[in-house]
Design a protein around this motif. Structure first.
Motif, PDB file in Angstrom:
ATOM      1  N   LYS A 317     -55.316 -46.603 -50.435  1.00  0.00           N
ATOM      2  CA  LYS A 317     -54.052 -46.442 -51.154  1.00  0.00           C
ATOM      3  C   LYS A 317     -53.062 -45.731 -50.241  1.00  0.00           C
ATOM      4  N   PHE A 318     -51.820 -45.623 -50.716  1.00  0.00           N
ATOM      5  CA  PHE A 318     -50.765 -44.946 -49.971  1.00  0.00           C
ATOM      6  C   PHE A 318     -50.320 -43.710 -50.763  1.00  0.00           C
ATOM      7  N   ASN A 331     -52.260 -51.354 -54.960  1.00  0.00           N
ATOM      8  CA  ASN A 331     -52.072 -52.749 -55.363  1.00  0.00           C
ATOM      9  C   ASN A 331     -51.536 -52.803 -56.793  1.00  0.00           C
ATOM     10  N   ILE A 332     -50.543 -53.627 -57.033  1.00  0.00           N
ATOM     11  CA  ILE A 332     -49.874 -53.663 -58.328  1.00  0.00           C
ATOM     12  C   ILE A 332     -50.861 -53.949 -59.459  1.00  0.00           C
ATOM     13  N   SER A 333     -50.791 -53.137 -60.492  1.00  0.00           N
ATOM     14  CA  SER A 333     -51.499 -53.311 -61.768  1.00  0.00           C
ATOM     15  C   SER A 333     -52.998 -53.057 -61.723  1.00  0.00           C
ATOM     16  N   ALA A 334     -53.711 -53.478 -60.666  1.00  0.00           N
ATOM     17  CA  ALA A 334     -55.164 -53.349 -60.629  1.00  0.00           C
ATOM     18  C   ALA A 334     -55.655 -53.458 -59.187  1.00  0.00           C
ATOM     19  N   ASP A 335     -56.959 -53.230 -58.974  1.00  0.00           N
ATOM     20  CA  ASP A 335     -57.538 -53.397 -57.644  1.00  0.00           C
ATOM     21  C   ASP A 335     -57.313 -54.821 -57.155  1.00  0.00           C
ATOM     22  N   GLY A 336     -57.104 -54.967 -55.840  1.00  0.00           N
ATOM     23  CA  GLY A 336     -56.920 -56.297 -55.286  1.00  0.00           C
ATOM     24  C   GLY A 336     -56.163 -56.267 -53.980  1.00  0.00           C
ATOM     25  N   ALA A 337     -55.759 -57.436 -53.525  1.00  0.00           N
ATOM     26  CA  ALA A 337     -55.009 -57.562 -52.272  1.00  0.00           C
ATOM     27  C   ALA A 337     -53.884 -58.568 -52.461  1.00  0.00           C
ATOM     28  N   ASP A 346     -49.542 -47.618 -62.556  1.00  0.00           N
ATOM     29  CA  ASP A 346     -49.558 -49.079 -62.641  1.00  0.00           C
ATOM     30  C   ASP A 346     -50.075 -49.668 -61.335  1.00  0.00           C
ATOM     31  N   ASN A 347     -51.181 -49.114 -60.846  1.00  0.00           N
ATOM     32  CA  ASN A 347     -51.750 -49.646 -59.611  1.00  0.00           C
ATOM     33  C   ASN A 347     -53.256 -49.461 -59.577  1.00  0.00           C
ATOM     34  N   GLY A 348     -53.869 -50.102 -58.611  1.00  0.00           N
ATOM     35  CA  GLY A 348     -55.278 -49.924 -58.297  1.00  0.00           C
ATOM     36  C   GLY A 348     -55.411 -49.797 -56.795  1.00  0.00           C
ATOM     37  N   ASN A 349     -56.620 -49.786 -56.297  1.00  0.00           N
ATOM     38  CA  ASN A 349     -56.835 -49.697 -54.857  1.00  0.00           C
ATOM     39  C   ASN A 349     -56.532 -51.032 -54.184  1.00  0.00           C
TER      40      ASN A 349
END
Length: 375
Positions: A317-318, A331-337, A346-349
């Motif tokens: 993360k940042f 990552n927006i809303s949830a884990d992902g790329a 409102d983010n995930g890793n």
């Protein structure tokens, strides 16, 4: 004097007939002795094929409605997922001379989505025809209700590209920002400038698709958004204007056929020109220790980069400080790329499958994106 009395007599007669004529016009009624308009369908079941969206799918026929005097009659074909039509979907509106309508696969599929029938599942759609006169839809008359079994296909919603003076990219169509699309929603956290114009494109080019507010003052071909938030208004015949304070906003488009809305709400982190951004995660030996987070190199307002090796299970993360504080992006809303940035809440890793090689990680808080590029 005698002539004067004759004129008054004839004037009174004319006025009487005028009043009677007006009363007759106001007493237009539905003929009680006639059966109500009857609707019939060309099929009992319809399988919709997304490969042939313009093929005819269903024809609806109806008899003429009858009123006590000749008058212009309009017809509306409505669909619903329930027999009582609590939330009807309008398939089409037609004039007096029309007594049937053929709807294409895409029109029926849009109706299925509009009434809530799930894709790839056979469901019952109820249909009826409603007649009325006048612009205020007076003296309405309804047909019988009938049904058809419909198997809809999964809708493909449009892509939306943000462009304009209010946006991060300016009026450069080839650089227009694509929004993150999940089903019917397209989302991005990005920069918007107060009292500047913008619009959405359907591609990174000025044609063929443009999207603006569905308003009588805008170009007919570009009318799309039926609902917009209070900080967005019509700017001119093809553009919208953002009237909120300058900063980072969550832009949300709901492309559902029954909604077609556009909203811009302030981000929990409205600023973008952060002094320093750090990288934290199972990269660069940090091991999720915020105190040991790696400082990224600033290359512009809200833009930072860092090059490091990434394993197959890379996750990071940042941060805007060396702690898990308020300045937090992932990552927006949830884990992902996905490549789209989301603020804390409102983010995930960011989860990335590396190969142990070197990658440049770039985060652009102003644009609301990040990239991971093999070096």
């Amino acid at each position: 004097m005698k002539n004067h009395k004759i004129y008054k007599f004839f004037f009174a007669i004319i006025m009487l007939f005028s009043v009677m004529s007006c009363e007759d016009r106001e007493k237009i009624t539905i003929e009680e002795n006639d059966a109500p308009i009857v609707m019939d369908l060309s099929k009992e079941s319809v399988f919709l094929d997304g490969n042939f969206p313009n093929n005819p799918a269903l024809t609806v026929n109806w008899d003429a409605a009858s009123y006590s005097v000749p008058t212009e009659i309009n017809y509306v074909v409505e669909a619903s997922s329930t027999e009582n039509f609590t939330q009807p979907y309008v398939l089409g509106t037609f004039g007096q001379s029309v007594k049937y309508a053929t709807f294409t696969a895409v029109q029926m599929n849009n109706a299925a989505a509009g009434v809530g029938l799930p894709a790839d599942v056979t469901g019952k759609m109820y249909l009826k025809v409603r007649s009325y006169i006048g612009t205020s839809q007076q003296l309405q008359q309804e047909s019988n209700v009938t049904s058809v079994m419909v198997t809809p296909y999964k809708l493909v919603y449009p892509d939306f590209f943000l462009v304009g003076e209010a946006s991060y990219v300016g009026w450069t169509a080839s650089a227009a920002q694509i929004l993150h699309k999940v089903e019917n929603e397209s989302i991005i956290y990005t920069y918007l400038e107060k009292d500047k114009n913008f619009r959405f494109l359907g591609q990174q080019d000025w044609s063929p698709l443009n999207y603006s507010i569905d308003d009588a003052t805008t170009d007919a071909a570009n009318r799309y958004f039926k609902q917009v938030s209070s900080n967005i208004t019509v700017a001119d015949h093809e553009n919208m204007k953002f009237t909120g304070e300058t900063g980072i906003y969550k832009v949300i488009i709901n492309a559902d056929k029954s909604v077609q809305s556009l909203k811009a709400t302030a981000s929990p982190i409205p600023a973008f020109d952060i002094p320093q951004v750090y990288l934290v995660g199972n990269v660069a030996g940090v091991n999720w220790s915020a105190e040991n987070a790696i400082a990224m190199t600033k290359t512009g307002a809200g833009v930072f980069e860092y090059t490091t090796t990434l394993p197959a299970d890379a996750e990071f993360k940042f941060l805007g400080q060396k702690s898990f504080g308020d300045l937090d992006w992932g990552n927006i809303s949830a884990d992902g790329a996905s490549g789209f940035l989301g603020p804390k809440g409102d983010n995930g890793n960011v989860k990335f499958v590396g190969d142990g090689g070197s990658y440049k990680i770039t985060v652009n808080i102003k644009a609301g994106i990040y990239t991971i590029v093999k070096q």
